[in-house]
Design a protein around this motif. Structure first.
Motif, PDB file in Angstrom:
ATOM      1  N   PRO A 117       0.819  -1.219   0.000  1.00 36.80           N
ATOM      2  CA  PRO A 117       0.000   0.000   0.000  1.00 36.80           C
ATOM      3  C   PRO A 117       0.850   1.266   0.000  1.00 36.80           C
ATOM      4  CG  PRO A 117      -0.078  -1.083   2.143  1.00 36.80           C
ATOM      5  CD  PRO A 117       0.651  -2.004   1.232  1.00 36.80           C
ATOM      6  N   VAL A 118       0.531   2.192  -0.887  1.00 36.30           N
ATOM      7  CA  VAL A 118       1.318   3.411  -1.061  1.00 36.30           C
ATOM      8  C   VAL A 118       0.544   4.649  -0.608  1.00 36.30           C
ATOM      9  CG1 VAL A 118       2.425   4.893  -2.791  1.00 36.30           C
ATOM     10  CG2 VAL A 118       2.636   2.402  -2.944  1.00 36.30           C
ATOM     11  N   ALA A 119      -0.745   4.681  -0.853  1.00 36.48           N
ATOM     12  CA  ALA A 119      -1.542   5.856  -0.471  1.00 36.48           C
ATOM     13  C   ALA A 119      -2.986   5.420  -0.216  1.00 36.48           C
ATOM     14  CB  ALA A 119      -1.507   6.917  -1.567  1.00 36.48           C
ATOM     15  N   LEU A 120      -3.666   6.224   0.603  1.00 39.83           N
ATOM     16  CA  LEU A 120      -5.076   5.999   0.900  1.00 39.83           C
ATOM     17  C   LEU A 120      -5.868   7.188   0.400  1.00 39.83           C
ATOM     18  CD1 LEU A 120      -7.179   4.173   2.499  1.00 39.83           C
ATOM     19  CD2 LEU A 120      -6.974   5.914   4.301  1.00 39.83           C
ATOM     20  N   VAL A 121      -6.897   6.914  -0.384  1.00 40.40           N
ATOM     21  CA  VAL A 121      -7.796   7.955  -0.864  1.00 40.40           C
ATOM     22  C   VAL A 121      -9.144   7.761  -0.191  1.00 40.40           C
ATOM     23  CG1 VAL A 121      -8.911   9.011  -2.856  1.00 40.40           C
ATOM     24  CG2 VAL A 121      -6.625   8.022  -3.085  1.00 40.40           C
ATOM     25  N   VAL A 122      -9.697   8.844   0.370  1.00 44.71           N
ATOM     26  CA  VAL A 122     -11.007   8.795   1.011  1.00 44.71           C
ATOM     27  C   VAL A 122     -11.921   9.766   0.277  1.00 44.71           C
ATOM     28  CG1 VAL A 122     -12.298   9.016   3.149  1.00 44.71           C
ATOM     29  CG2 VAL A 122      -9.906   8.285   3.222  1.00 44.71           C
ATOM     30  N   ALA A 123     -13.059   9.257  -0.176  1.00 49.87           N
ATOM     31  CA  ALA A 123     -13.980  10.086  -0.964  1.00 49.87           C
ATOM     32  C   ALA A 123     -15.414   9.758  -0.592  1.00 49.87           C
ATOM     33  CB  ALA A 123     -13.737   9.857  -2.451  1.00 49.87           C
ATOM     34  N   GLU A 124     -16.334  10.502  -1.195  1.00 46.64           N
ATOM     35  CA  GLU A 124     -17.749  10.317  -0.899  1.00 46.64           C
ATOM     36  C   GLU A 124     -18.265   8.965  -1.386  1.00 46.64           C
ATOM     37  OE1 GLU A 124     -19.668  12.160   0.896  1.00 46.64           O
ATOM     38  OE2 GLU A 124     -18.409  13.946   1.138  1.00 46.64           O
ATOM     39  N   THR A 125     -17.736   8.496  -2.506  1.00 46.92           N
ATOM     40  CA  THR A 125     -18.153   7.205  -3.027  1.00 46.92           C
ATOM     41  C   THR A 125     -16.919   6.355  -3.323  1.00 46.92           C
ATOM     42  OG1 THR A 125     -18.127   7.784  -5.379  1.00 46.92           O
ATOM     43  CG2 THR A 125     -20.140   8.307  -4.129  1.00 46.92           C
ATOM     44  N   ARG A 126     -17.161   5.068  -3.451  1.00 43.96           N
ATOM     45  CA  ARG A 126     -16.051   4.156  -3.736  1.00 43.96           C
ATOM     46  C   ARG A 126     -15.470   4.425  -5.125  1.00 43.96           C
ATOM     47  NH1 ARG A 126     -15.681  -1.763  -4.869  1.00 43.96           N
ATOM     48  NH2 ARG A 126     -14.027  -2.632  -3.551  1.00 43.96           N
ATOM     49  N   SER A 127     -16.321   4.674  -6.082  1.00 49.18           N
ATOM     50  CA  SER A 127     -15.824   4.916  -7.440  1.00 49.18           C
ATOM     51  C   SER A 127     -15.029   6.210  -7.511  1.00 49.18           C
ATOM     52  CB  SER A 127     -16.989   4.945  -8.436  1.00 49.18           C
ATOM     53  OG  SER A 127     -17.910   5.963  -8.100  1.00 49.18           O
ATOM     54  N   GLN A 128     -15.450   7.234  -6.750  1.00 49.13           N
ATOM     55  CA  GLN A 128     -14.674   8.475  -6.725  1.00 49.13           C
ATOM     56  C   GLN A 128     -13.294   8.237  -6.106  1.00 49.13           C
ATOM     57  OE1 GLN A 128     -17.404  10.967  -4.523  1.00 49.13           O
ATOM     58  NE2 GLN A 128     -18.222  11.945  -6.381  1.00 49.13           N
TER      59      GLN A 128
END
Length: 801
Positions: A117-128
């Motif tokens: 794992p290199v980075a974590l992205v957190v967004a409103e939806t999984r696809s975003q």
């Protein structure tokens, strides 16, 4: 009207109470859970097996729709997060402690396997979140990768970790080298054998998932996760990664759809969603895709072993030497160092009276997914080695396969039996399980079936495996001395309600084994409470006293014994209440079938009457007893338990295609006392399916650059119904002598005993071709090449006209 009450205690094949919700789609799995205001996470993973991270540019990704945050290893380090800890430390030769490199939650400076794992992205939806992850720019400087043990330890190989020169994690040994050398010096025959135990990818029905939530009012973190041991996750994550005190961290594992060991460990994603939820003050959810699981879940097996067996003129074993290279992968997973050492090499005696044994294990870091315990955890590797080696010895000595085994079995009158490799077995009867299995498999009639198959143009073979395993790792004092960083006890809290129904809070966890049924049967048997009035509660650190979870077939032997101890306390208190109510001496009160009776009289009180008196203490020995009826017990076993048995496999090979068909499979297992025969049979059958899968079709393939070529079900074969026969499963029981239930464990026996039985059968089918060994998996392409290479098919059996 007489009403027949069904027997639902120990020994009854009670239908699983869990199945109603599971089979009707009403289960509650981690991915089924959703919290108000929930965000979704996506993990960006390395496409390289080994590379320096020169730069991570998140600007474009952060500006994309719905993105709430992006975190890198630098962000986590700045926040003071620790790395993923290892739960077992091995001390090698000369007292040298293993190399234990840091395992960052998100990669720092370097990546060390595809999927790191290199980075974590957190967004409103999984696809975003996924779209944004694909927009992150990472500059990698590729480095040489070493995906095999041989490549990793070759001179000049690139080092994955500065702390592990030559990529060696530890160099460990067990047994008496001098005594073993002396045994070989007087041997009539020395048999040598080399093998690789193929790497496997666990594939539970439910991929891993995690959901983190933070309550700013209380400061409490909650993690829902697909885990086999929530308390261990809370301990490791809270103390070493997030540095959160236990009372501020709750870990919940709801229904879990299979684990097989792969959900024991603390994974980075659990810490990531828990920490990011606190940063964003909103719940954060992550669910793995299946291909993501292939490159992020801990793999299993992957040992390269050389073995030598010394025998006398009559075929008795004199000494055994074993040298293993064990692949750890890129980092140390939670229990990885224990697998090839204390869970494997300590079983080198197997079911045999080999007087002198010396084992050596070198653990090696490679540019691959970390390796850890997978159903059987070290015992399948050792069993496979021994049972293939014994067959090779039988052939070289000109002995019958059953004769050489019988000649070397530990006899029932030799128990307790101290092995040369630390363990002391308490009970077993290996001749009995062999005898039952041989008869059930019609071993005596096999040659006629071989002849008939040859007339049809087929090659038929039969293979035997007589195995032993160790379950319920214990005791805590011993394993602590051996490097375990946790206790191996279990806890049970028994709460009797006023009307006599019972809630059991157990530290073990079910991921498909039927605990809610089996544990309820223990309560029915012990307390006489109707089966449908027993509730089993597990998987929530907010409800359960500290427990150690489920792995290593420990649930009944350790968790069940903790329940028995707690119920003994319930009964002891109940006797005092009953004595008071019936104006008798406590010593005169007997308890059975849910009734407290005054010995020698017809006076009695039902269990529910006593529980009501405990909670409504109008007539109660209040000076002597507190109100209520609830007890807790912890149980730390004195020893492992040692299931064993005999598996017999019969195969038929099509020489035109190389396809191996398992036509018959017979298993007789000694798992101690059987609580629910139906569940035991189901557990054994499931293990057999996994063992046959390893033997014939499952295999993990990396290319030279570290890319996982078998990263989906398109390339990683899993056993299907057509690959499996109708199993003949039976039990032959000797009781465990050191727990009150007499149970030993059944969850892993199928996966442990079956692989060597299958390969022994394959080799037997190919005996006329001069074949002495076939490495797992025995795929059609491999078998076809063995049959046809250099022979032109001239010596193949011809079908009858």
């Amino acid at each position: 009207m007489n009403v027949t009450i069904p027997f639902e205690g120990i020994g009854a094949s009670v239908r699983r109470k869990e199945d109603l919700r599971f089979l009707t789609g009403r289960g509650q799995y981690t991915d089924d859970l959703n919290r108000p205001g929930q965000l979704h996470a996506w993990v960006l993973r390395s496409p390289h097996a080994h590379a320096r991270i020169e730069r991570i540019d998140t600007a474009a990704a952060a500006a994309m729709p719905g993105v709430q945050a992006i975190y890198t290893g630098q962000d986590l380090a700045a926040a003071g997060l620790g790395g993923v800890p290892c739960g077992w430390q091995v001390t090698g030769k000369g007292g040298k402690v293993m190399a234990e490199p840091a395992h960052p939650v998100l990669a720092l400076g370097k990546v060390r396997h595809v999927g790191d794992p290199v980075a974590l992205v957190v967004a409103e939806t999984r696809s975003q979140a996924r779209d944004a992850a694909e927009a992150i720019l990472v500059d990698y400087a590729p480095l040489a990768a070493a995906t095999t043990i041989e490549a990793a330890i070759a001179p000049g190989a690139a080092a994955l970790h500065d702390e592990a020169p030559g990529n060696i994690c530890f160099d460990w040994e067990i047994g008496d080298a001098a005594a073993t050398d002396a045994a070989f010096a007087r041997a009539h025959k020395v048999v040598r054998f080399d093998t690789t135990n193929n790497r496997l990818v666990p594939n539970a029905m439910e991929p891993r998932a995690a959901l983190g939530e933070y309550d700013p009012n209380s400061g409490e973190h909650t993690l829902w996760t697909t885990s086999q041991n929530p308390h261990v996750i809370r301990l490791l994550m809270g103390a070493f990664v997030l540095k959160v005190p236990e009372h501020k961290l709750r870990v919940v594992a709801p229904d879990v759809g299979g684990g097989f060991g792969s959900k024991i460990y603390h994974y980075a994603e659990e810490a990531l969603v828990t920490w990011s939820a606190a940063q964003l003050k909103r719940p954060v959810k992550w669910t793995a895709e299946r291909t993501e699981s292939f490159i992020s879940d801990a793999h299993g097996r992957d040992h390269v072993t050389h073995a030598e067996l010394a025998l006398d003129e009559e075929g008795r074993f004199l000494g055994l030497r074993v040298s293993t290279l064990a692949n750890m992968g890129a980092y140390l997973s939670t229990f990885a160092p224990a697998v090839p050492t204390y869970l494997s090499a300590t079983l080198l005696a197997g079911v045999y009276t080999t007087p002198a044994i010396h084992g050596q294990v070198k653990a090696v870091f490679t540019s691959t997914v970390p390796v850890d315990a997978y159903r059987g955890a070290g015992r399948p590797e050792t069993t496979y080695l021994l049972e293939r080696l014994v067959d090779v010895a039988a052939r070289e000595m000109g002995m019958d396969r059953t004769e050489i085994r019988r000649k070397n079995f530990i006899r029932p009158d030799q128990f307790p039996y101290q092995t040369p490799v630390a363990l002391q077995y308490d009970s077993g009867d290996y001749e009995a399980t062999l005898r039952v299995a041989l008869e059930a498999a019609d071993f005596a009639g096999f040659e006629a079936r071989r002849t008939e198959a040859r007339a049809r143009g087929k090659l038929r073979g039969i293979g035997i495996s007589t195995y032993l395993e160790a379950c319920g790792i214990a005791p805590s004092k011993l394993v602590g001395q051996l490097g375990a960083r946790a206790g191996l006890y279990e806890v049970a809290n028994i709460r009797v309600h006023p009307t006599g129904s019972v809630s059991v809070f157990t530290g073990t966890h079910s991921h498909g084994q039927g605990h809610e049924t089996t544990f309820a049967q223990l309560v029915t048997e012990k307390l006489g409470v109707p089966f449908d009035q027993v509730e089993i509660v597990h998987g929530d650190t907010g409800k359960i006293p500290f427990g150690m979870g489920t792995y290593g077939s420990r649930s009944l032997a350790v968790g069940g014994t903790a329940m028995v101890k707690a119920m003994d306390k319930i009964i002891a208190k109940g006797k005092k209440i009953a004595a008071h109510l019936m104006e008798a001496a406590v010593e005169d009160i007997e308890f059975s079938d849910g009734q407290f009776r005054v010995a020698g009289t017809d006076r009695s009180k039902a269990f529910a009457e006593i529980s009501m008196a405990a909670y409504v203490p109008h007539d109660y020995p209040i000076e002597e007893l507190e109100p209520g009826l609830e007890e807790t017990a912890f149980y730390d076993p004195k020893n492992f338990t040692f299931p064993g048995g005999c598996h017999i496999c019969e195969v038929e090979i099509d020489p035109d295609t190389g396809e191996v068909a398992v036509v018959n499979f017979t298993a007789c297992d000694d798992v101690g006392r059987v609580i629910n025969p139906m569940i035991v049979e189901g557990q054994i059958q499931g293990g057999l399916a996994q063992g046959i899968g390893q033997a014939l079709i499952e295999h993990t393939v990396y290319d030279g650059d570290g890319q996982l070529l078998s990263a989906s079900f398109n390339d990683y074969a899993m056993p299907r119904a057509k690959d499996l026969p109708s199993f003949q499963v039976s039990t032959s029981t000797t009781l465990c002598t050191h727990n009150p239930l007499g149970v030993k464990g059944c969850g892993e026996v199928g996966a442990i005993g079956s692989p060597p039985a299958v390969i022994n059968a394959v080799v037997d089918a190919l005996r006329d071709h001069g074949v002495t060994h076939v490495e797992m998996p025995a795929t059609p392409a491999k078998i076809w090449s063995i049959i046809h290479q250099g022979r032109g098919g001239a010596d193949l059996p011809a079908a009858a006209e």
